[in-house]
Design a protein around this motif. Structure first.
Motif, PDB file in Angstrom:
ATOM      1  N   ASN A  60      -4.979   0.391  -7.270  1.00 27.70           N
ATOM      2  CA  ASN A  60      -4.579   1.769  -7.564  1.00 27.70           C
ATOM      3  C   ASN A  60      -4.875   2.064  -9.039  1.00 27.70           C
ATOM      4  O   ASN A  60      -5.383   3.137  -9.382  1.00 27.70           O
ATOM      5  CB  ASN A  60      -3.096   1.965  -7.244  1.00 27.70           C
ATOM      6  N   ASP A 126      -1.225   9.449 -12.135  1.00 27.82           N
ATOM      7  CA  ASP A 126      -0.388   8.310 -11.761  1.00 27.82           C
ATOM      8  C   ASP A 126      -1.195   7.344 -10.898  1.00 27.82           C
ATOM      9  O   ASP A 126      -1.345   7.560  -9.689  1.00 27.82           O
ATOM     10  CB  ASP A 126       0.865   8.811 -11.014  1.00 27.82           C
ATOM     11  N   GLY A 127      -1.692   6.300 -11.533  1.00 30.37           N
ATOM     12  CA  GLY A 127      -2.378   5.232 -10.800  1.00 30.37           C
ATOM     13  C   GLY A 127      -1.665   3.920 -11.022  1.00 30.37           C
ATOM     14  O   GLY A 127      -2.301   2.885 -11.208  1.00 30.37           O
ATOM     15  N   LEU A 128      -0.332   3.961 -11.023  1.00 29.82           N
ATOM     16  CA  LEU A 128       0.426   2.720 -11.256  1.00 29.82           C
ATOM     17  C   LEU A 128       0.413   1.841 -10.005  1.00 29.82           C
ATOM     18  O   LEU A 128      -0.022   0.705 -10.032  1.00 29.82           O
ATOM     19  CB  LEU A 128       1.868   3.058 -11.666  1.00 29.82           C
ATOM     20  N   PHE A 129       0.907   2.382  -8.902  1.00 27.24           N
ATOM     21  CA  PHE A 129       0.975   1.602  -7.659  1.00 27.24           C
ATOM     22  C   PHE A 129       0.625   2.501  -6.477  1.00 27.24           C
ATOM     23  O   PHE A 129       1.026   3.664  -6.426  1.00 27.24           O
ATOM     24  CB  PHE A 129       2.388   1.025  -7.444  1.00 27.24           C
ATOM     25  N   LEU A 158      -2.291   9.179  -7.372  1.00 27.58           N
ATOM     26  CA  LEU A 158      -3.426   8.651  -6.624  1.00 27.58           C
ATOM     27  C   LEU A 158      -2.924   7.851  -5.416  1.00 27.58           C
ATOM     28  O   LEU A 158      -2.123   6.932  -5.572  1.00 27.58           O
ATOM     29  CB  LEU A 158      -4.296   7.762  -7.514  1.00 27.58           C
ATOM     30  N   VAL A 160      -0.661   7.564  -3.372  1.00 28.13           N
ATOM     31  CA  VAL A 160       0.749   7.810  -3.051  1.00 28.13           C
ATOM     32  C   VAL A 160       1.499   7.814  -4.380  1.00 28.13           C
ATOM     33  O   VAL A 160       1.111   7.087  -5.303  1.00 28.13           O
ATOM     34  CB  VAL A 160       1.244   6.718  -2.061  1.00 28.13           C
ATOM     35  N   PRO A 161       2.500   8.648  -4.555  1.00 23.85           N
ATOM     36  CA  PRO A 161       3.256   8.597  -5.808  1.00 23.85           C
ATOM     37  C   PRO A 161       3.867   7.203  -5.987  1.00 23.85           C
ATOM     38  O   PRO A 161       4.461   6.665  -5.050  1.00 23.85           O
ATOM     39  CB  PRO A 161       4.356   9.653  -5.625  1.00 23.85           C
ATOM     40  N   SER A 162       3.693   6.642  -7.171  1.00 21.09           N
ATOM     41  CA  SER A 162       4.168   5.269  -7.401  1.00 21.09           C
ATOM     42  C   SER A 162       5.672   5.191  -7.179  1.00 21.09           C
ATOM     43  O   SER A 162       6.432   5.977  -7.733  1.00 21.09           O
ATOM     44  CB  SER A 162       3.836   4.842  -8.831  1.00 21.09           C
TER      45      SER A 162
END
Ligand SMILES: NC(=O)C1=CN([C@@H]2O[C@H](COP(=O)(O)OP(=O)(O)OC[C@H]3O[C@@H](n4cnc5c(N)ncnc54)[C@H](OP(=O)(O)O)[C@@H]3O)[C@@H](O)[C@H]2O)[C@@H](O)CC1
Ligand SMILES: [K+]
Length: 501
Positions: A60, A126-129, A158, A160-162
């Motif tokens: 992600n 938001d590409g954390l998880f 990205l 799904v919301p982390s």
């Protein structure tokens, strides 16, 4: 395409496609789609935009770095926050990082991580998880998400919301957990149920799908879909000129204990205005002479109604008295199509022998529980139902051999064979007294006009939600929308859909 896949299936699709594609291909496609979505969200030209990209430790994060590269190439000033040492990134994400740096994306120094809210960002990515989230967010991750959630700018998540469970629409970790509150989500490969049901819509915001050009051969036959009129359009048929009221069936709404006389009236008005030929209201006690606002309705004592010749909508304001139980038992014995709502469901939950009778019934049954009614029927708590709405709806459908509409944000429609549809229409305006009565009346009207129960449920839920969306867009709600106001809007929509087809 309207297929929804569980995360486990998405993983299989991804793995199968990756076997036939050069490495890094899907991540490049995801990143480019994300960059395009981000550019569309900018309120200013790219060269005036300052974008914060949050990149997590997995793929992600790779998608986010790839998007960062695309945005920098388009002229944006892009700062990436990457907590993971580059050597620990998965291979595709490491490649995305190298590309981002070549395009001029700067990496935020770690000492600034705690101060990300000191700058004014045009957009946060938001590409954390994504679908690899395996436990609640804690420590620095939690602080980071708290900081993002306090920012006034748009947030594009990205995949799904982390922090959100992509299958269930719950925050991982429950009440103690945290997730990114995005204004927009771009999800990859296929839609996920958790973006549309439960808490999902509050975290995901407006959802866009990027299929990443995965060929159909990699997609298994789905058994979950996102609701849209294409799923029921076969039954949106214009009326023949040579019609009479008998052509469109009868609905009998059974309910209305003392103090609850309005509930069946709402259901009956909805049934009449959604096209049932004749509508009866059968009262458990003390029927009114007629409905002044809708004198077409025929109000009678339920004991005087013929249960065998109408679609029966049972339970609205029916109460839990023995007389109500007798009416439910009579309805289950009748060879009619049934819609069971409200107190019919509460009575069933208390009567195991009626549950057996229901499950063995030959004629179609459509059940419309809200989460508390579903909880009573399954012997669970409401929070256990809400923790996995898709599974709860499937269990009810299979246990009672019925089509089940589990109401609430992102209603779930489930069939005994396991097929599920998640409904994206509707808003909090529907959280008002009588809204469920209107829904059961729409279901009854469509069944009376010959719709199969599955398509009737899909259309009723979609129309009910869409009507609320349109009314809210006109400023009629969400605050103060009353259930009765939905009915003319549903009628309008139904006629429009038939004309458009
Ligand atoms: N493969 C591809 O080609 C494509 C992939 N795609 C993209 O990849 C995403 C899936 O990638 P992914 O499998 O790497 O999972 P991701 O969501 O990045 O997270 C995993 C990492 O997070 C960690 N971790 C988990 N929970 C944590 C926590 N609470 N707190 C801290 N750490 C935690 C976990 O560590 P671990 O659990 O092993 O300790 C691991 O390091 C998918 O959503 C889509 O965006 C698409 O572009 C399509 C093509
Ligand atoms: K994310």
């Amino acid at each position: 395409m309207s297929a929804i896949y569980p995360v486990a299936e998405i993983r299989k699709i991804e793995q199968a496609a990756l076997r036939d594609l050069p490495p890094y291909t899907l991540m490049q496609r995801a990143g480019q789609a994300a960059a395009q979505a981000a550019l569309r969200l900018l309120p200013c030209p790219p060269h005036s935009a300052a974008i914060l990209v949050l990149a997590g430790p997995g793929n992600n994060g790779g998608d986010a770095l790839e998007a960062a590269a695309g945005l920098a190439k388009a002229g944006c000033e892009v700062l990436a926050l990457l907590k993971t040492p580059p050597s620990q990134l998965p291979p595709d994400a490491a490649q995305a990082l190298a590309r981002a740096q070549r395009q001029g994306v700067h990496l935020m120094p770690p000492e600034q991580f705690a101060d990300i809210d000191s700058a004014q960002w045009t957009l946060v990515i938001d590409g954390l998880f994504g679908i690899g989230l395996s436990r609640p967010l804690d420590g620095d991750w939690r602080s980071l998400v708290q900081a993002v959630n306090a920012m006034p700018c748009p947030v594009l998540a990205l995949d799904v919301p982390s922090g959100l469970d992509a299958d269930t629409g719950t925050v991982v970790g429950g009440a103690g957990g945290i997730a990114v509150t995005a204004s927009n989500t771009i999800t990859f490969i296929a839609d996920k149920a958790g973006l549309y049901t439960g808490d999902g819509p509050d975290y995901a915001g407006s959802v866009e799908l990027a299929t990443l050009a995965i060929a159909d051969q990699y997609l298994p036959a789905p058994n979950m879909w996102l609701n849209h009129p294409g799923l029921f359009s076969d039954y949106l048929r214009p009326r023949k000129r040579n019609s009479h009221k008998g052509s469109f069936g009868d609905v009998a709404v059974i309910g209305g204990a003392a103090g609850m006389a309005g509930a069946p009236i709402l259901a009956a008005r909805a049934a009449a205005r959604c096209g049932a030929g004749r509508v009866f209201v059968g009262y458990a006690e003390n029927p009114p002479a007629y409905d002044q606002a809708q004198p077409e309705l025929m109000c009678r004592h339920a004991a005087d109604l013929d249960f065998s010749s109408a679609v029966l909508v049972v339970g609205t304001g029916m109460g839990m008295a023995n007389s109500a139980l007798a009416l439910l038992t009579r309805a289950l014995d009748a060879l009619s199509w049934l819609v069971l709502d409200a107190d019919a469901l509460n009575l069933l939950a208390r009567q195991p022998q009626l549950q057996v009778q229901l499950a063995q019934r030959q004629h179609a049954v459509l059940m419309t529980p809200h989460p508390l009614e579903a909880a009573r029927l399954l012997g669970l708590s409401t929070s256990e139902i809400q923790a996995d709405r898709v599974t709860a709806a499937r269990r009810l459908a299979s246990r009672f051999n019925a089509v089940v509409v589990l109401k609430g944000a992102g209603s779930i429609i489930a069939r005994a064979d396991g097929a599920v549809v998640v409904n994206p229409t509707g808003n909090p305006a529907l959280a008002t007294a009588g809204s469920g009565d209107v829904l059961s009346g729409i279901c009854g009207a469509l069944l009376a006009q010959g719709w199969p129960q599955w398509e009737a449920a899909l259309a009723a839920v979609w129309l009910h939600g869409r009507a609320a969306d349109q009314l809210v867009a006109q400023g009629i709600g969400p605050i103060g929308l009353t259930a009765g106001e939905l009915i003319p809007e549903v009628r309008l929509l139904l006629n429009q859909l038939v004309q458009e087809r």
